[in-house]
Design an enzyme around this catalytic site. Sequence first.
Site, PDB file in Angstrom:
ATOM      1  N   LYS A   1     -67.779 -69.570 -33.155  1.00 54.41           N
ATOM      2  CA  LYS A   1     -69.230 -69.383 -33.202  1.00 54.41           C
ATOM      3  C   LYS A   1     -69.632 -68.056 -33.835  1.00 54.41           C
ATOM      4  O   LYS A   1     -70.641 -67.983 -34.524  1.00 54.41           O
ATOM      5  CB  LYS A   1     -69.842 -69.514 -31.813  1.00 54.41           C
ATOM      6  CG  LYS A   1     -69.458 -68.401 -30.878  1.00 54.41           C
ATOM      7  CD  LYS A   1     -70.044 -68.625 -29.503  1.00 54.41           C
ATOM      8  CE  LYS A   1     -69.316 -67.772 -28.502  1.00 54.41           C
ATOM      9  NZ  LYS A   1     -69.963 -66.503 -28.256  1.00 54.41           N
ATOM     10  N   THR A   2     -68.810 -67.040 -33.637  1.00 50.63           N
ATOM     11  CA  THR A   2     -69.145 -65.767 -34.281  1.00 50.63           C
ATOM     12  C   THR A   2     -69.076 -65.920 -35.798  1.00 50.63           C
ATOM     13  O   THR A   2     -69.904 -65.396 -36.534  1.00 50.63           O
ATOM     14  CB  THR A   2     -68.186 -64.662 -33.827  1.00 50.63           C
ATOM     15  OG1 THR A   2     -68.109 -64.692 -32.404  1.00 50.63           O
ATOM     16  CG2 THR A   2     -68.678 -63.300 -34.258  1.00 50.63           C
TER      17      THR A   2
ATOM     18  N   ASP B   1     -76.770 -65.001 -29.243  1.00 49.80           N
ATOM     19  CA  ASP B   1     -75.410 -65.370 -28.868  1.00 49.80           C
ATOM     20  C   ASP B   1     -75.329 -65.492 -27.344  1.00 49.80           C
ATOM     21  O   ASP B   1     -76.149 -64.931 -26.632  1.00 49.80           O
ATOM     22  CB  ASP B   1     -74.458 -64.270 -29.365  1.00 49.80           C
ATOM     23  CG  ASP B   1     -73.014 -64.736 -29.368  1.00 49.80           C
ATOM     24  OD1 ASP B   1     -72.781 -65.937 -29.150  1.00 49.80           O
ATOM     25  OD2 ASP B   1     -72.130 -63.894 -29.583  1.00 49.80           O
ATOM     26  N   GLU B   2     -74.331 -66.191 -26.830  1.00 49.99           N
ATOM     27  CA  GLU B   2     -74.139 -66.354 -25.374  1.00 49.99           C
ATOM     28  C   GLU B   2     -75.444 -66.791 -24.704  1.00 49.99           C
ATOM     29  O   GLU B   2     -75.832 -66.275 -23.665  1.00 49.99           O
ATOM     30  CB  GLU B   2     -73.651 -65.051 -24.735  1.00 49.99           C
ATOM     31  CG  GLU B   2     -72.425 -64.442 -25.365  1.00 49.99           C
ATOM     32  CD  GLU B   2     -71.138 -65.168 -25.019  1.00 49.99           C
ATOM     33  OE1 GLU B   2     -71.207 -66.242 -24.371  1.00 49.99           O
ATOM     34  OE2 GLU B   2     -70.069 -64.661 -25.403  1.00 49.99           O
TER      35      GLU B   2
ATOM     36  N   GLN C   1     -69.652 -72.296 -20.115  1.00 52.52           N
ATOM     37  CA  GLN C   1     -69.268 -70.896 -19.945  1.00 52.52           C
ATOM     38  C   GLN C   1     -70.361 -70.069 -19.289  1.00 52.52           C
ATOM     39  O   GLN C   1     -70.375 -68.846 -19.379  1.00 52.52           O
ATOM     40  CB  GLN C   1     -68.894 -70.281 -21.294  1.00 52.52           C
ATOM     41  CG  GLN C   1     -67.632 -70.878 -21.877  1.00 52.52           C
ATOM     42  CD  GLN C   1     -67.168 -70.129 -23.114  1.00 52.52           C
ATOM     43  OE1 GLN C   1     -66.854 -68.954 -23.053  1.00 52.52           O
ATOM     44  NE2 GLN C   1     -67.132 -70.830 -24.236  1.00 52.52           N
TER      45      GLN C   1
ATOM     46  N   ARG D   1     -59.270 -68.152 -22.572  1.00 49.89           N
ATOM     47  CA  ARG D   1     -59.004 -66.871 -23.246  1.00 49.89           C
ATOM     48  C   ARG D   1     -57.630 -66.889 -23.882  1.00 49.89           C
ATOM     49  O   ARG D   1     -57.322 -66.109 -24.766  1.00 49.89           O
ATOM     50  CB  ARG D   1     -59.052 -65.680 -22.271  1.00 49.89           C
ATOM     51  CG  ARG D   1     -60.379 -65.375 -21.587  1.00 49.89           C
ATOM     52  CD  ARG D   1     -61.514 -65.327 -22.533  1.00 49.89           C
ATOM     53  NE  ARG D   1     -62.192 -66.624 -22.566  1.00 49.89           N
ATOM     54  CZ  ARG D   1     -63.068 -66.983 -23.476  1.00 49.89           C
ATOM     55  NH1 ARG D   1     -63.359 -66.169 -24.447  1.00 49.89           N
ATOM     56  NH2 ARG D   1     -63.647 -68.173 -23.449  1.00 49.89           N
TER      57      ARG D   1
END
Length: 743
Positions: free
Chosen positions: A32-33, A219-220, A250, A607
């Site tokens: 996504k980044t 973002d997030e 998340q 992660r």
Amino acid sequence: MSNYDTLNPMQQEAVFHTEGPVLILAGAGSGKTRVLTHRTAYLIEEKGVNPYHIMAITFTNKAAGEMRERIDDLVGFGSESIWVSTFHSSCVRILRRHIDRLGYDNNFTIYDGDDQKTLMKDICKRLQVDTKIYKEKSFLGAISHAKDELISPEEFALNVAGDYSKKKQAEVYAEYQKMLHKNNALDFDDLIVKTVELLKADPEVLNYYQERFRYIMVDEYQDTNTAQFQLIKTLASKYRNLCVVGDDDQSIYKFRGANIYNILNFEKEFPDARVIKLEQNYRSTKTILNAANSVISNNVGRKAKVLWTDNEEGDKVNFQQFDTGYDEADYIVRDISKKVRDGEYNYGDCAILYRTNAQSRLFEERFVVSNIPYKVVGGVNFYARREIKDLLCYLKTIDNARDDLAVRRVINVPKRGIGATTLAKVQAYANENDLSFYNALKMAEDISSLGRSAVKIKPFVTLIQTMRSKAPYLGVADLLEEILEETGYLEELKAEGEEEAQARMENIDELISKAVAYEEKCQSEDTEPTLSGFLEEVALVADVDSLESGSDYVVLMTLHSDKGLEFPNVYLAGLEDGIFPSYMTITADDPSEIEEERRLCYVGITRAMEHLTITSARMRMIRGETQYNKVSRFVREIPEELLGHAPEKVRLAESVKARTYEQAKTAFRAKVAYAGTPVDFASAATESQSLPYTVGDRVRHLKFGEGTVTNIVAGGKDFEVTVDFDAFGVKKMFAIFAKLKKI
DNA sequence: GAAGGCGGTCTTTTT
DNA sequence: GACCGCCTTC
């Protein structure tokens, strides 16, 4: 153009769909980044959008920094005029320019959690609240919660409906806001709330920022609360080019007010929203991803999505159950050590994740004996440390005379013989005459009740006044040095015992380097370094922000801190019912709390890129009590075929064990492991073995000036140096504190 | 006004 | 087990 060919079709769609509202549901590790940065580049290069009109919001400074770097790489010219920052710093930036329109000074201070607590204690005392029954913390919780939902003290008061404790909360809330205003201070939540307020209250300001931010990316997004949602909605309402990226799986900050409906109801709020799903994971092995998927599939009420990967199968998840937490720590540390020895991984490839900060202790102890470099993220924040706060409060006092809290903190640090009684008298005088605390101090001689105590206050006021006049041309780092020198802070530290003082000295040095770094940054950006600027930067950093990508140390942190990060080799420790999921959520009436824990577990598993180890202990010491826990239900939710060999007993001879733990503990206590920098034991040891000067050398001391070293005696942990100073005569001092420079 | 001792409380998680 | 607040003593 070839830039965009490397993206998969879904990613491309997200990049090319630039107009109107877009919701990107991006699974863990789905790039996504990359999408956000390429989207920014596309806007500028292909759509001809002026970078000046683009805003990208993240949650941590680290994420913002990373995005900035990657955008700079892609875009090149003009990228510096894009706003890439966190919610909080964006708001500060806006408020610094315009908050005077809401009746605050533009140089307001930002209160952190500790400051809030101090203020709240004050208020409870004044309102005569029995804090045995109504806790300061619960008030702060209620207030924070209200602010997350944009509920003002007035509105809050309207909804108490005869509920006594709510009524009390309303009263406290109102008083709390009043005090913040009086101190010209904002707490974290206020940063968002006041910005929303400002935009609502001032059409001119609103229009300015709406015109400026024609393309907004968040973002997030799953972690935004109502206030933050209002903020971006307001900003975006003119051009409606709002692109949010998130993953409902998340969402782990509900306890902090994150509103999951922001993501679940995005399409209701923006009916014309384009929804794009990114489901291909580029990060983890098939095994790891399957484990994550099977855990999260136990949650109900999520957006349907299945994460898949082209990556290879990879090793099984290594699950181990141990007798005690010690064994667990021992195993993990050995495992890391072995993998590094075998050349499989570097320390920096490894991360240990756990549910609560307290769990880091055992690992730290083992790392210290094993001489393995590590860094704990979180726990006691660097900026929350006593010595750091003391110094920052000096800076705040110099910067903003209205911040009573800061003044009160430092007025008797170091000890000036000004105690509670004196403070109370000054406060009373301040209240009577409607003065700030500091201004009352300035008039100490006129306060008749003070008597002889007034004499003690005078030097403090003079000190601050002098500093204030020097501040504009001194620079932050020099100002700090000056404070240390003029107040005799270091001398007082020394008196407290050497081990602790040494750690504090190191922290102070660290702070000074941060000040220097700030000044350098300003220089490179061609902006004016200011005290407020530095304080603000310092107030808004989280610990994760300080993780450097190049350095080689094992990282330890809570599952909440690890979002957005990835490591080749991950350990999830303490997977026990009662620890993770936590006892609180197991016993909670609300079943959604367990689901939040499960999402946390999902975040943790995802992660890992190549190798995942999950551990648990049968027996564990918690708050001085021994607890026996079952293996976590989350582990049981992972299909057995994904787990490696059945839990094997790893036992050490009892005697060996006892001895090593004792060693570990002693070593841990002796070394100063603080959260600011990784502990480099090898170099610490050699450093203390040689001093840069020897008997007969000329040296300079911060306070005593120049002198000649006449003797050096090696003590237990440090050298005792005797110096004959030209102006002050013979002094004995410890090398660590003296900071002598050879000349 | 400061230091030291005692007893109660507590923990998830943090920008 | 650790920290905090309150109390006593100097």
